[in-house]
Write a protein that holds these residues in place. Structure first.
Motif, PDB file in Angstrom:
ATOM      1  N   LEU A 129       0.833  -1.199   0.000  1.00  0.00           N
ATOM      2  CA  LEU A 129       0.000   0.000   0.000  1.00  0.00           C
ATOM      3  C   LEU A 129       0.870   1.251   0.000  1.00  0.00           C
ATOM      4  CD1 LEU A 129      -2.890   1.115   0.092  1.00  0.00           C
ATOM      5  CD2 LEU A 129      -2.785   0.956   2.587  1.00  0.00           C
ATOM      6  N   GLU A 130       1.936   1.243   0.798  1.00  0.00           N
ATOM      7  CA  GLU A 130       2.857   2.381   0.811  1.00  0.00           C
ATOM      8  C   GLU A 130       3.498   2.576  -0.563  1.00  0.00           C
ATOM      9  OE1 GLU A 130       4.325   2.698   5.434  1.00  0.00           O
ATOM     10  OE2 GLU A 130       5.446   1.356   4.113  1.00  0.00           O
ATOM     11  N   LYS A 131       3.889   1.482  -1.188  1.00  0.00           N
ATOM     12  CA  LYS A 131       4.483   1.570  -2.530  1.00  0.00           C
ATOM     13  C   LYS A 131       3.467   2.102  -3.530  1.00  0.00           C
ATOM     14  CE  LYS A 131       6.974  -1.074  -5.986  1.00  0.00           C
ATOM     15  NZ  LYS A 131       7.497  -2.375  -6.401  1.00  0.00           N
ATOM     16  N   ASP A 132       2.246   1.598  -3.462  1.00  0.00           N
ATOM     17  CA  ASP A 132       1.185   2.027  -4.367  1.00  0.00           C
ATOM     18  C   ASP A 132       0.848   3.504  -4.172  1.00  0.00           C
ATOM     19  OD1 ASP A 132      -0.882   1.434  -6.352  1.00  0.00           O
ATOM     20  OD2 ASP A 132      -2.286   1.761  -4.694  1.00  0.00           O
ATOM     21  N   GLN A 133       0.813   3.948  -2.933  1.00  0.00           N
ATOM     22  CA  GLN A 133       0.477   5.336  -2.628  1.00  0.00           C
ATOM     23  C   GLN A 133       1.674   6.270  -2.825  1.00  0.00           C
ATOM     24  OE1 GLN A 133      -2.740   6.495  -1.653  1.00  0.00           O
ATOM     25  NE2 GLN A 133      -3.183   4.452  -2.410  1.00  0.00           N
ATOM     26  N   GLY A 134       2.874   5.703  -2.822  1.00  0.00           N
ATOM     27  CA  GLY A 134       4.082   6.499  -3.027  1.00  0.00           C
ATOM     28  C   GLY A 134       4.501   7.294  -1.806  1.00  0.00           C
ATOM     29  N   VAL A 135       4.027   6.897  -0.642  1.00  0.00           N
ATOM     30  CA  VAL A 135       4.378   7.597   0.602  1.00  0.00           C
ATOM     31  C   VAL A 135       4.522   6.590   1.737  1.00  0.00           C
ATOM     32  CG1 VAL A 135       3.254   9.782   0.023  1.00  0.00           C
ATOM     33  CG2 VAL A 135       1.957   8.025   1.211  1.00  0.00           C
ATOM     34  N   LYS A 136       5.239   6.986   2.759  1.00  0.00           N
ATOM     35  CA  LYS A 136       5.342   6.198   3.980  1.00  0.00           C
ATOM     36  C   LYS A 136       4.096   6.504   4.811  1.00  0.00           C
ATOM     37  CE  LYS A 136       8.245   3.818   6.630  1.00  0.00           C
ATOM     38  NZ  LYS A 136       8.360   2.414   6.386  1.00  0.00           N
ATOM     39  N   LEU A 137       3.365   5.471   5.210  1.00  0.00           N
ATOM     40  CA  LEU A 137       2.110   5.654   5.938  1.00  0.00           C
ATOM     41  C   LEU A 137       2.272   5.495   7.445  1.00  0.00           C
ATOM     42  CD1 LEU A 137      -0.182   3.666   3.506  1.00  0.00           C
ATOM     43  CD2 LEU A 137       0.045   6.154   3.695  1.00  0.00           C
ATOM     44  N   LEU A 138       3.273   4.729   7.845  1.00  0.00           N
ATOM     45  CA  LEU A 138       3.490   4.462   9.266  1.00  0.00           C
ATOM     46  C   LEU A 138       4.937   4.742   9.624  1.00  0.00           C
ATOM     47  CD1 LEU A 138       1.661   1.037   9.344  1.00  0.00           C
ATOM     48  CD2 LEU A 138       0.843   3.097  10.458  1.00  0.00           C
ATOM     49  N   HIS A 139       5.132   5.284  10.808  1.00  0.00           N
ATOM     50  CA  HIS A 139       6.477   5.370  11.365  1.00  0.00           C
ATOM     51  C   HIS A 139       6.449   4.534  12.628  1.00  0.00           C
ATOM     52  CE1 HIS A 139       5.175   8.224  14.502  1.00  0.00           C
ATOM     53  NE2 HIS A 139       4.496   8.832  13.556  1.00  0.00           N
ATOM     54  N   SER A 140       7.600   4.080  13.036  1.00  0.00           N
ATOM     55  CA  SER A 140       7.594   3.161  14.171  1.00  0.00           C
ATOM     56  C   SER A 140       8.674   3.509  15.174  1.00  0.00           C
ATOM     57  CB  SER A 140       7.785   1.730  13.692  1.00  0.00           C
ATOM     58  OG  SER A 140       9.041   1.592  13.080  1.00  0.00           O
ATOM     59  N   ASN A 141       8.409   3.081  16.381  1.00  0.00           N
ATOM     60  CA  ASN A 141       9.423   3.021  17.413  1.00  0.00           C
ATOM     61  C   ASN A 141       9.351   1.597  17.940  1.00  0.00           C
ATOM     62  OD1 ASN A 141       7.580   2.810  19.669  1.00  0.00           O
ATOM     63  ND2 ASN A 141       7.227   5.011  19.543  1.00  0.00           N
ATOM     64  N   PRO A 142      10.195   1.211  18.862  1.00  0.00           N
ATOM     65  CA  PRO A 142      10.198  -0.205  19.254  1.00  0.00           C
ATOM     66  C   PRO A 142       8.866  -0.754  19.771  1.00  0.00           C
ATOM     67  CG  PRO A 142      12.162   0.890  20.050  1.00  0.00           C
ATOM     68  CD  PRO A 142      11.277   1.951  19.472  1.00  0.00           C
ATOM     69  N   ARG A 143       7.993   0.078  20.294  1.00  0.00           N
ATOM     70  CA  ARG A 143       6.766  -0.440  20.894  1.00  0.00           C
ATOM     71  C   ARG A 143       5.489  -0.100  20.154  1.00  0.00           C
ATOM     72  NH1 ARG A 143       7.343  -0.480  27.352  1.00  0.00           N
ATOM     73  NH2 ARG A 143       9.407  -1.405  27.375  1.00  0.00           N
ATOM     74  N   ARG A 144       5.515   0.908  19.328  1.00  0.00           N
ATOM     75  CA  ARG A 144       4.264   1.369  18.752  1.00  0.00           C
ATOM     76  C   ARG A 144       4.460   1.864  17.327  1.00  0.00           C
ATOM     77  NH1 ARG A 144      -0.804   2.352  19.981  1.00  0.00           N
ATOM     78  NH2 ARG A 144      -1.821   4.236  19.316  1.00  0.00           N
ATOM     79  N   LYS A 145       3.449   1.614  16.509  1.00  0.00           N
ATOM     80  CA  LYS A 145       3.417   2.164  15.150  1.00  0.00           C
ATOM     81  C   LYS A 145       2.514   3.387  15.180  1.00  0.00           C
ATOM     82  CE  LYS A 145       5.584  -1.365  13.385  1.00  0.00           C
ATOM     83  NZ  LYS A 145       7.001  -1.290  13.518  1.00  0.00           N
ATOM     84  N   GLY A 146       2.947   4.425  14.527  1.00  0.00           N
ATOM     85  CA  GLY A 146       2.131   5.622  14.449  1.00  0.00           C
ATOM     86  C   GLY A 146       1.957   6.033  13.001  1.00  0.00           C
ATOM     87  N   LEU A 147       0.940   6.789  12.750  1.00  0.00           N
ATOM     88  CA  LEU A 147       0.673   7.251  11.397  1.00  0.00           C
ATOM     89  C   LEU A 147       1.539   8.465  11.076  1.00  0.00           C
ATOM     90  CD1 LEU A 147      -3.219   7.061  11.417  1.00  0.00           C
ATOM     91  CD2 LEU A 147      -1.641   5.417  10.404  1.00  0.00           C
ATOM     92  N   THR A 148       2.094   8.480   9.895  1.00  0.00           N
ATOM     93  CA  THR A 148       2.776   9.669   9.403  1.00  0.00           C
ATOM     94  C   THR A 148       1.699  10.689   9.041  1.00  0.00           C
ATOM     95  OG1 THR A 148       2.717   8.904   7.114  1.00  0.00           O
ATOM     96  CG2 THR A 148       4.663   8.279   8.424  1.00  0.00           C
TER      97      THR A 148
END
Length: 75
Positions: A40-59
């Motif tokens: 989906l990120e490749k299709d949309q051409g953007v990074k959708l999620l950023h992460s840290n060791p415990r949680r994923k967050g939306l860009t």
């Protein structure tokens, strides 16, 4: 790729805050969820999620996409 399914998984991961919990909610293996999000990120051409060791967050781009697709999926 079934975009509707990918959007559904994306919303599940966004709501859950992790791939593991998103996979559980989607009833899919974590690896399948990861692949769907990556495609989906490749299709949309953007990074959708950023992460840290415990949680994923939306860009910021992920937040915009979430705001567009979540109401559609909820209907």
């Amino acid at each position: 790729m079934d975009k509707l399914e990918a959007f559904r998984v994306f919303v599940q991961v966004g709501d859950a805050g992790s791939f593991t919990k998103g996979a559980q909610r989607s009833e899919l293996p974590k690896s399948a969820v990861t692949q769907k999000i990556q495609r989906l990120e490749k299709d949309q051409g953007v990074k959708l999620l950023h992460s840290n060791p415990r949680r994923k967050g939306l860009t910021p781009e992920g937040e915009q996409l979430y705001a567009q697709v979540e109401p559609i999926l909820a209907a």
